[in-house]
Write a protein that holds these residues in place. Structure first.
Motif, PDB file in Angstrom:
ATOM      1  N   LEU A   4       0.866  -1.171   0.000  1.00  0.00           N
ATOM      2  CA  LEU A   4       0.000   0.000   0.000  1.00  0.00           C
ATOM      3  C   LEU A   4       0.904   1.221   0.000  1.00  0.00           C
ATOM      4  O   LEU A   4       1.763   1.371   0.876  1.00  0.00           O
ATOM      5  CB  LEU A   4      -0.903   0.013   1.236  1.00  0.00           C
ATOM      6  N   PHE A   5       0.730   2.063  -0.988  1.00  0.00           N
ATOM      7  CA  PHE A   5       1.546   3.258  -1.105  1.00  0.00           C
ATOM      8  C   PHE A   5       0.676   4.390  -1.617  1.00  0.00           C
ATOM      9  O   PHE A   5      -0.052   4.217  -2.589  1.00  0.00           O
ATOM     10  CB  PHE A   5       2.712   3.029  -2.082  1.00  0.00           C
ATOM     11  N   VAL A   6       0.732   5.526  -0.944  1.00  0.00           N
ATOM     12  CA  VAL A   6       0.010   6.722  -1.375  1.00  0.00           C
ATOM     13  C   VAL A   6       1.054   7.771  -1.733  1.00  0.00           C
ATOM     14  O   VAL A   6       1.972   8.042  -0.945  1.00  0.00           O
ATOM     15  CB  VAL A   6      -0.927   7.238  -0.257  1.00  0.00           C
ATOM     16  N   ASP A   7       0.916   8.344  -2.914  1.00  0.00           N
ATOM     17  CA  ASP A   7       1.838   9.381  -3.356  1.00  0.00           C
ATOM     18  C   ASP A   7       1.915  10.492  -2.308  1.00  0.00           C
ATOM     19  O   ASP A   7       0.921  10.840  -1.688  1.00  0.00           O
ATOM     20  CB  ASP A   7       1.354   9.952  -4.701  1.00  0.00           C
ATOM     21  N   GLU A   8       3.108  11.021  -2.138  1.00  0.00           N
ATOM     22  CA  GLU A   8       3.368  12.001  -1.086  1.00  0.00           C
ATOM     23  C   GLU A   8       2.388  13.174  -1.099  1.00  0.00           C
ATOM     24  O   GLU A   8       1.945  13.643  -0.057  1.00  0.00           O
ATOM     25  CB  GLU A   8       4.806  12.507  -1.218  1.00  0.00           C
ATOM     26  N   LYS A   9       2.020  13.659  -2.273  1.00  0.00           N
ATOM     27  CA  LYS A   9       1.139  14.831  -2.331  1.00  0.00           C
ATOM     28  C   LYS A   9      -0.298  14.517  -1.922  1.00  0.00           C
ATOM     29  O   LYS A   9      -1.079  15.419  -1.679  1.00  0.00           O
ATOM     30  CB  LYS A   9       1.183  15.463  -3.722  1.00  0.00           C
ATOM     31  N   TYR A  10      -0.641  13.211  -1.790  1.00  0.00           N
ATOM     32  CA  TYR A  10      -1.989  12.833  -1.385  1.00  0.00           C
ATOM     33  C   TYR A  10      -2.048  12.207   0.008  1.00  0.00           C
ATOM     34  O   TYR A  10      -3.082  11.704   0.428  1.00  0.00           O
ATOM     35  CB  TYR A  10      -2.583  11.858  -2.406  1.00  0.00           C
ATOM     36  N   ARG A  11      -0.933  12.256   0.719  1.00  0.00           N
ATOM     37  CA  ARG A  11      -0.892  11.679   2.057  1.00  0.00           C
ATOM     38  C   ARG A  11      -1.610  12.582   3.054  1.00  0.00           C
ATOM     39  O   ARG A  11      -1.825  13.757   2.816  1.00  0.00           O
ATOM     40  CB  ARG A  11       0.551  11.453   2.502  1.00  0.00           C
ATOM     41  N   ARG A  12      -1.979  11.981   4.192  1.00  0.00           N
ATOM     42  CA  ARG A  12      -2.659  12.675   5.288  1.00  0.00           C
ATOM     43  C   ARG A  12      -4.081  13.081   4.921  1.00  0.00           C
ATOM     44  O   ARG A  12      -4.656  13.979   5.525  1.00  0.00           O
ATOM     45  CB  ARG A  12      -1.877  13.899   5.781  1.00  0.00           C
ATOM     46  N   LEU A  13      -4.656  12.427   3.910  1.00  0.00           N
ATOM     47  CA  LEU A  13      -6.031  12.694   3.499  1.00  0.00           C
ATOM     48  C   LEU A  13      -6.962  11.526   3.821  1.00  0.00           C
ATOM     49  O   LEU A  13      -8.135  11.554   3.468  1.00  0.00           O
ATOM     50  CB  LEU A  13      -6.089  12.990   1.985  1.00  0.00           C
ATOM     51  N   GLY A  14      -6.435  10.496   4.459  1.00  0.00           N
ATOM     52  CA  GLY A  14      -7.261   9.341   4.812  1.00  0.00           C
ATOM     53  C   GLY A  14      -7.390   8.301   3.713  1.00  0.00           C
ATOM     54  O   GLY A  14      -8.181   7.369   3.826  1.00  0.00           O
ATOM     55  N   ILE A  15      -6.618   8.454   2.657  1.00  0.00           N
ATOM     56  CA  ILE A  15      -6.718   7.543   1.511  1.00  0.00           C
ATOM     57  C   ILE A  15      -6.273   6.135   1.899  1.00  0.00           C
ATOM     58  O   ILE A  15      -6.968   5.154   1.598  1.00  0.00           O
ATOM     59  CB  ILE A  15      -5.912   8.082   0.312  1.00  0.00           C
TER      60      ILE A  15
END
Length: 75
Positions: A4-15
């Motif tokens: 599971l990896f979320v791109d840095e610019k979309y982190r901390r959004l609950g994705i």
């Protein structure tokens, strides 16, 4: 759950939490008895996420890197 990896610019959004919740729901609805994840010891963010979702540490995997160690210790 393998990765599971979320791109840095979309982190901390609950994705990551939402993706994991949906994966858990899907697996439960398909009769999965348990779900395991592997987290690097230094990844405090991932450990916090999984703990928040109810995951509990059950084991510790230890590894010996020996390719160069044999040469160093036998000198």
């Amino acid at each position: 759950i393998d990765s599971l990896f979320v791109d840095e610019k979309y982190r901390r959004l609950g994705i990551a939490a939402e993706l994991t919740r949906r994966a858990i729901e899907w697996m439960q609805s398909h009769g999965t008895g348990h779900i395991s994840v592997r987290v690097l010891p230094v990844n405090a963010t991932a450990k916090a996420l999984y703990s928040k979702l109810g995951f509990v540490a059950r084991s510790l995997i230890m590894r010996l890197e020996y390719s160069n160690q044999i040469e160093e210790t036998s000198s």
